[in-house]
Motif scaffolding. Structure first.
Motif: not given
Length: 580
Positions: A163-164, A171-174, A491-496, A498-505
């Motif tokens: 997920p990380c 997040e390397q892209f603004d 996903m909320p900015d502080e839970m990015k 988690m977004g990858a993890a939710v897709y994997l789930s």
């Protein structure tokens, strides 16, 4: 604008300016952005390329380990076909659900950079243990247990790593730099290109080594690849933009539900009532680019958490479990709106699990001879989706997206939800194709009198399986890349993470559901005296099982279309526009 908001499958309204309606305010760029010029020096493609390289090596290791597990369990450990498929599905499910825990740790405590490093060491340790478990260094009576313990160490490493890395790359892209915002959408395509390149190389090389050289060297190669992935990641460390965790975002979400419940007796005025928002950016949880979530009128019961009652106004300090900001409430709403999308995509996860289980077993009974006397491992057929993906991603990103962009005016060509829906439809088509091919294979086995000879190769080329693998590859290009981008973006900015993890789930729960469906089908078919998933595929009815999955996937697609049409994309507004 009204139609685009109500029907997100038709247009992408995720990041367009609003027209002042009650569905939210569109994106406005704040003048406060980029207060730290150092961010312009780091990030972008020069850092993302290292992270894509990490993914190539890690996928080589993961698929080299996992893709041929069913062959090892059947041929070496002596498990039945159904039992081996269940074990593979359960392990795959655990490996794709653990990222939820890894994402929480990364977003709340360690940060993504540190989580990647720690999980990489665990990952490497598991792969080294796995290599030793199939060697003569471990006594035979302990090999079974060491093998499975090692596998689950690999799953733990995967749980922190997966997920990380993707989120760290994105997040390397603004988003506040137009060029980088456009590049981020392209990043997800090229990310998946690298993922499939690594997994394809792993399956081609490692599977051949496992079946023709030995299992010890076959499991040792992934360990070397994972060590190489860690080295690549460290080499790019000076170029990375890093996210600093600000505490558990889940606590902020729980505060919304508790506060809304405690104020359940209050009413939210239809004419609008002043809703509480923090003036301190750090307390409010504003993102680094000074953007917050716009207020929406969905799930209005949660808005009660933002109403200041007499108890709130009489207190000198804010009770975070009684009064929440609009930003907090909208974060909770975002998560709730994602739940129906997640549930409706589970049927795709079930179909995705078939590629490494019954597809492989199907191929093992067919003629796998190509180029005179060269015989390919049945598990190597899993490279077909990867090869299709590698070619399709290039065509999609360089040809289809620009054409669609000119037609729709959407930066990504089509919306994320449209992309996912197309992928699910291709997944259903792959199951239909698999059922037809399996019926043909059984017909050939019957013609040659091989119904009761399951160990004899059916005189039918394994190339017959290419269409179902290829269609599944096209499904992956649309659905998996779409899911990755969708859950990251929404996903909320502080839970990015988690977004990858939710897709994997989705894939993890899909694997568990696949195992559950196998158990139900075995029980029901045995009760009727006609086993669908027996060890002898020539007498079994694997084609019936594929038709069942095709029907479930089609039903899931119908549900998905329904919930997608009701989905409201995330919308943001500049901090300055709210706090005036």
């Amino acid at each position: 604008m009204e139609s685009s908001t109500r029907y997100p499958l038709l247009t992408d309204n995720a990041h367009v300016n609003g027209d002042g309606d009650d569905r939210g305010i569109g994106l406005k760029i704040s003048s406060h952005q980029h207060e730290q010029p150092v961010q312009l020096v780091k990030g972008g493609w020069k850092s993302a390329i290292y992270i894509i390289g990490v993914e190539v090596a890690e996928r080589f290791a993961f698929y080299g380990t996992s893709g041929n597990l069913i062959t090892y369990l059947i041929d070496v450990l002596g498990q039945s076909t159904a039992k081996a498929a269940q074990n593979v599905n359960i392990w795959s499910g655990v490996a794709t659900l653990l990222p939820l825990l890894g994402a929480i740790i990364a977003d709340s405590y360690l940060g993504r950079f540190n989580t990647i490093i720690v999980s990489s060491f665990i990952y490497i340790m598991g792969l080294v243990m796995l290599t030793l478990s199939v060697s003569t260094l471990i006594p035979l009576k302990f090999q079974y247990w060491v093998f499975f313990v090692s596998l689950y160490f690999v799953a733990i490493g995967e749980g922190g790593h997966k997920p990380c890395v993707q989120t760290f790359g994105a997040e390397q892209f603004d988003d506040c730099i137009p060029e980088e915002k456009k590049a981020k959408s392209s990043f997800f395509n090229w990310w998946y290109f690298g993922l499939c390149s690594g997994s394809t190389a792993g399956m081609l090389v490692v599977f051949y080594v496992q079946e023709n050289v030995g299992w010890m060297i076959g499991f040792g190669l992934p360990a070397v690849a994972m060590a190489f992935a860690l080295v690549i990641f460290l080499l790019g460390s000076e170029f990375y933009r890093s996210h600093v965790p600000k505490g558990s975002p889940l606590v902020r979400i729980m505060q919304v539900f508790v506060a809304a419940y405690r104020k359940r007796h209050l009413c939210v005025s239809k004419d609008g009532v002043p809703l509480y928002e923090e003036e301190n950016p750090d307390a409010a949880g504003f993102s680094s680019n000074r953007q917050i979530l716009a207020h929406t009128n969905q799930l209005k019961c949660l808005d009660k958490a933002t109403i200041m009652d007499k108890m709130d106004t009489s207190c000198d300090t804010k009770n975070k479990w009684r009064l929440c900001s609009v930003t907090q409430v909208e974060e909770a709403k975002l998560l709730l709106r994602l739940v129906p999308i997640w549930l409706s995509c589970l049927s795709f996860g079930v179909v995705f699990a078939q590629g490494s289980t019954f597809f492989t077993k199907q191929g093992s009974s067919m003629d796998r001879t190509i180029l005179h006397d060269f015989r390919i491992p049945s598990a190597s057929l899993q490279v077909i989706p990867g090869l299709v993906i590698i070619s399709t991603v290039v065509i999609y990103d360089r040809i289809l997206v620009p054409i669609a962009r000119n037609w729709t005016g959407i930066q990504s060509g089509i919306t994320m939800l449209q992309r996912i829906g197309i992928g699910i439809s291709f997944a259903a088509l792959s199951m239909v194709t698999a059922a037809l091919v399996e019926a043909k294979r059984v017909e050939v086995a019957t013609q040659y009198g091989l119904v009761d000879q399951p160990n004899v190769t059916v005189p039918m080329s394994v190339c017959w399986l290419l269409p179902q693998y290829a269609i599944l590859g096209v499904a992956d290009v649309f659905a998996i890349v779409g899911l990755q981008e969708f859950f990251y973006d929404q996903m909320p900015d502080e839970m990015k993470s988690m977004g990858a993890a939710v897709y994997l789930s989705i894939m993890g729960v899909g694997s568990f559901l696949s195992s559950f469906i196998i158990s139900i089908v075995k029980f029901a078919s045995l009760e009727n005296g006609d086993e669908w998933l027996g060890n002898n595929l020539n007498r079994a009815h694997l084609d019936y099982y594929y038709w069942l999955l095709a029907g479930l996937c089609t039903f899931g697609l119908g549900v998905y279309i329904g919930v997608s049409r009701c989905y409201l994309y995330k919308r943001t507004v500049a901090v300055a526009d709210v706090l005036l």
